[in-house]
Design an enzyme around this catalytic site. Sequence first.
Site, PDB file in Angstrom:
ATOM      1  N   ASP A   1       0.819  -1.207   0.000  1.00 51.36           N
ATOM      2  CA  ASP A   1       0.000   0.000   0.000  1.00 51.36           C
ATOM      3  C   ASP A   1       0.855   1.261   0.000  1.00 51.36           C
ATOM      4  OD1 ASP A   1      -2.349  -1.404   0.019  1.00 51.36           O
ATOM      5  OD2 ASP A   1      -2.684  -1.246   2.181  1.00 51.36           O
TER       6      ASP A   1
ATOM      7  N   LYS B   1      -3.870   3.233  -2.614  1.00 55.39           N
ATOM      8  CA  LYS B   1      -5.029   4.085  -2.886  1.00 55.39           C
ATOM      9  C   LYS B   1      -4.922   5.339  -2.036  1.00 55.39           C
ATOM     10  CE  LYS B   1      -8.183   0.977  -1.781  1.00 55.39           C
ATOM     11  NZ  LYS B   1      -7.466  -0.299  -1.564  1.00 55.39           N
TER      12      LYS B   1
ATOM     13  N   MET C   1      -7.268   9.203   8.988  1.00 50.77           N
ATOM     14  CA  MET C   1      -7.796   9.705   7.712  1.00 50.77           C
ATOM     15  C   MET C   1      -8.817  10.817   7.933  1.00 50.77           C
ATOM     16  SD  MET C   1      -8.277   5.908   5.981  1.00 50.77           S
ATOM     17  CE  MET C   1      -9.050   5.263   7.488  1.00 50.77           C
TER      18      MET C   1
END
Length: 480
Positions: free
Chosen positions: A165, A187, A314
Site C-alpha cells: 500500500d 489508494k 484519515m
Amino acid sequence: MACAAARFPCAAVASAGRDPSAGKRPPSGSHAAPSTSSSTSSTIAFRSAVDGSVSGSRRLRGCAAAASAVRSPAEEEEGGGGHYYSSDAAGPADVDTLIAGYLADKRNQNANGAADDIPTSAPAPVTQQRLVGRVYLIGTGPGDPGLLTLKAFHLMQTADVVLYDRLVSPAILDLVHRDAKMLYVGKQAGFHTRTQDEIEAMLLGLAGNGATVVRLKGGDPLVFGRGGEEMEVLMSRGHEVHIVPGITAAAGVGSELGIPLTHRGTATSVRLLTGHLREGAARDAADGAGNAVVDPVDFAVTAADLDTTLVVYMGLGTLPSLASKLIASGFPRDMPAVAVERGTTPRERRVFSTIGNLPAAVVAEKLRSPTLIIVGNTVALSPWWPWHALSGESMEEGGGNAATPPRTRPGAGVTYVAQRGLPSEDTSSWFREDSEVVKKLRVLGREAHQEKQEDRKNTKETNEVTSVVGEEAVAGGKAR
C-alpha cells in the site's frame, strides 16, 4: 530496456500499456540516505499564522527513473522513495496479463535451474484455481522500519510476490528481498492505482497459481486496513491466510510523542475512529446491508467524552466539521489536540494546538495525508506539548515530574505550534540495507528461504511418489 531485477517480461508489460521497467528495484546503495534528525535538531515554529511549508525534493532511482512518465500524487509526495509509488510500479493494468507475466518469469527461472512449484502451463483463471496458495496480511507499522516485527521481516525475505500500500514507507520496502516481485496497489483520495476488487482478484489469481503472497499494509492490517475483507475473500476460495499484526498509528505515534492513550485520572478509555467511510455506506445502511453509521463525524461526536482520548485516522478532510461538532456537543475549545503527518518517520511534521484552533492551524501548515489526529487531555502530557516552555517551565523539567507536566493552554496570541522532525533519536540508519542489523537479518532470511525451497522440493517429490504408487496399485487391480 533490460534490467536484472525486472518484475515482468518486457513483452507482457508492454502489451498492457506499461513501461517494461515498471516494478524494478533500485540497485543497492543507489539511494540517498534519509535525512537525520533528533530531539535536538527538530524544528519548532511558534506561530499564529504561516505562509507555507517546505516540501521535500523527489528523486527516482534505478531503472524506474528512466522510464517513469506519470507521477501519482503519492509519488510526488514521497521524496526519495517515489519510484515505489508510481503508476508504473503497479505492473500491467489487466490482472490476467499481470499474472501471466509473473508465471512467465517463474518459468524462466525454472529453465535456469531454480527449483519451484509454479505451474509451467498457462495460468489458472481466478474462477478455475488449481493450487492452494498462502497469503500473509502483514502490518508494517506507522513508517519507522524499527517498528517492523521480526516475523514480518522474515516473511519479506521468503515471499514470491509482495503487494504493498501507499502507507508502507520506502525504508520498509527497501527491506524486501530482491527476488520478490513487487506490485504497488496503493489508494488515496482522487488516485486509486487499483480498486479493492482488483486487489482481491490479484490475491486470488496469484495464490491460485501457487504463489506465496505477502500483502504489506501500513499500521495494523485489521485496524482500518481492510484486512478483514481480503481475509474473507481468500478463505472463501480455500486459501491459507495468516495475519501478522503491526503497530497501529495510534500506538506508534502516541508512544513516540509521549502521549498516553489512557492515563489514570485523565483518560479512562481510547477510541479509534475513521474520518471517512467507504463509498455507498449510507446506501447500504438504508438497505440494511451495512452498519448504522452513515456520518463518521456524527459518530465520533456521539462516541466522545471528556475522559476519552480520541484518535482519528484519515481525518484531515473532516477535521473542521469534527472540531465544530465536538465544541457544540460540550467539548471546551481549549481541549488539547495534535495533528501528526508521517508520524515516526524523518519527514514527520506535527501541529500542537487546541481543538478550536487545530483546523485552521492544519490548513496554515498545509499538512497532507497521512495525518493522524489525537484529541484529549492526554495530549498535554506529552513532553513535546509546547506550552510547558511558554509557561516558564522547560519540557525536561515538566514541573518537577516529566510524567505529569502542567496542563497549560495556548495563550498570548499563539494559537498553535508547528514542529518538524522526529521528537526522538533517528534510528533509520540502523535499518539501512548496508547496516549490520539488516545484514544479519538477511542471512537468517536467506536460510529460511532455502529451507522453504527444500520443503517445496520434498513435498513435490513425495506427491510424485504417492502418485506413482497409486497408479501402480490401480494397474495391479486391473491385471487381477
